[in-house]
Motif scaffolding. Structure first.
Motif, PDB file in Angstrom:
ATOM      1  N   SER A 173       0.829  -1.206   0.000  1.00 53.20           N
ATOM      2  CA  SER A 173       0.000   0.000   0.000  1.00 53.20           C
ATOM      3  C   SER A 173       0.865   1.259   0.000  1.00 53.20           C
ATOM      4  N   GLU A 180       4.156   3.924   3.205  1.00 56.07           N
ATOM      5  CA  GLU A 180       4.167   2.630   2.521  1.00 56.07           C
ATOM      6  C   GLU A 180       4.171   1.482   3.529  1.00 56.07           C
ATOM      7  N   ALA A 194      -6.891  -4.087   2.946  1.00 56.82           N
ATOM      8  CA  ALA A 194      -5.630  -3.414   2.655  1.00 56.82           C
ATOM      9  C   ALA A 194      -5.475  -2.202   3.560  1.00 56.82           C
ATOM     10  N   HIS A 199      -3.301   0.449  -3.424  1.00 51.30           N
ATOM     11  CA  HIS A 199      -2.496  -0.732  -3.167  1.00 51.30           C
ATOM     12  C   HIS A 199      -2.464  -1.640  -4.393  1.00 51.30           C
TER      13      HIS A 199
END
Length: 404
Positions: A173, A180, A194, A199
């Motif tokens: 992601s 990140e 997620a 992502h």
């Protein structure tokens, strides 16, 4: 001229000078709200968020800002499943300048140490999730572009449903940003969304004991299909598709489709191949749709109706397969007329009456005529013998400068 600027999750700081200059000199900047929020406050351009749905509104939106300096924001590489490709299709390449950023696929492969050229990419954005099914094979690495934070769970469910539950999954992601993250697990144990809506899902396909890998070449096992007996059998199907000769980007008409095996394996040959399956029985059409979903080609178009009337209004085909209804008046004529130069027509006959029709066309236009006889080993008492299937006559012809 429209300038399409690729931008990453790192926003303004990650843009090269040319991209920054395009945005600083633009009168209008268009993009999604998330992308527009990445821009600094000092930009003076009018900011226009994409309407929803976007595609129907796009022509009028471009016309409404004609004559102004317009920049369009896109995630990563605008020509990789992005708005750049859409704008080129709408306006033409001469009117669109593209300044790409690193794609999310390249960033994901860099993080995982995967060679990009050995990875298959499947986009589920605006597409049925069953599209992934055709790409799932033992040992394959697949990067899935999903929509929404629940996409990893959807992908995991599809994998587990096909017997690929042990497959490792990595969800990356906000690639390139300070936020990140990487989430890891397997398809059979995955149970979380997620970390971000931005992502990609990286899958290493590992087959469990119950998986039944299905090759991409023609001639899948007959057991791969739900059918009531109206199925072009495996060996005949392989020969038929060899004669149809699918080329990437081409469209097939499968007339009298039955279980849809010819159309499905045509589309499985390459992701850009398309097909229309024409079937008049509603129960068979329903099974055909289920076959298409399970075998990874849910975009197969199914038309319920009797040919040739059901063919009216369909886009012109590059190839036509007639697996049923050869004795229907006007059917072959209609199919032949719709084919352009280089188009292929293949017809299979099993009855004397349909063979007679093929013989007349062969006598008039030529082509290639083959009879296939398949025998399968089966028990004969305590021994094994051969049982013959009904012979199939296959007529194939490529349209060149042939008289009508």
């Amino acid at each position: 001229m429209i300038t399409v600027v690729g931008i990453g999750a790192d926003g303004w700081t990650g843009l090269p000078e040319a991209s920054r200059h395009a945005l600083e000199t633009a009168e209008v900047v268009m993009g999604g709200p998330r992308q527009l929020d990445l821009l600094p406050a000092h930009l003076t351009a009018e900011r226009v968020a994409w309407p929803s749905p976007l595609l129907p509104a796009l022509p009028a939106l471009m016309d409404g800002h004609a004559g102004r300096e317009v920049s369009v924001l896109a995630s990563g590489d605008p020509m990789f499943h992005g708005i750049g490709s859409t704008l080129v299709g709408l306006l033409g390449a001469a009117r669109v300048r593209v300044l790409p950023h690193v794609s999310s696929v390249s960033l994901a492969c860099a993080r995982l140490g995967w060679p990009v050229e050995r990875v298959e990419v499947v986009s589920l954005v605006g597409r049925p999730p069953q599209t992934l099914n055709a790409a799932v094979l033992p040992g394959r690495r697949v990067i899935v572009l999903g929509a929404g934070r629940e996409a990893p769970s959807l992908v995991a469910g599809l994998l587990a449903g096909q017997g690929y539950g042990p497959s490792p999954i990595t969800v990356l992601s906000d690639l390139g940003a300070d936020t990140e993250t990487a989430q890891r697990g397997t398809a059979e144990t995955w149970n979380e969304p997620a970390a971000s809506a931005l992502h990609v899902i990286a899958v290493e396909c590992v087959a469990g004991p119950e998986a039944e890998p299905l090759a991409r070449v023609p001639g899948l096992p007959d057991s791969a299909y739900e059918h009531d007996g109206q199925l072009t059998k495996r060996e005949v199907r392989a020969v038929t598709l060899a004669r149809l000769a699918p080329i990437p980007g081409e469209l097939l008409w499968d007339v009298g489709a039955g279980a849809g095996s010819i159309a499905i394996e045509w589309m499985r040959s390459h992701p850009s191949c398309a097909a229309v399956a024409v079937e008049h029985r509603a129960d068979r059409a329903a099974a055909l749709r289920r076959n298409a979903d399970r075998l990874g080609v849910p975009s197969l178009r199914v038309v319920e109706g009797r040919a040739p009337a059901a063919l009216d209004g369909l886009p012109a085909p590059d190839a036509v397969f007639v697996g049923g209804g050869l004795t229907t008046p006007g059917l072959l004529e209609h199919c032949w007329e719709r084919l352009g130069p280089g188009g292929r027509l293949v017809a299979n006959a099993v009855t004397l009456e349909s063979e007679s029709v093929i013989a007349q066309w062969y006598g008039r236009l030529g082509g290639d005529l083959v009879r296939l006889a398949v025998q399968r080993a089966s028990p004969v008492g305590g021994f094994t013998g051969w049982r013959a299937a009904m012979p199939i006559t296959v007529w194939s012809l490529t349209r060149k400068d042939v008289p009508k």
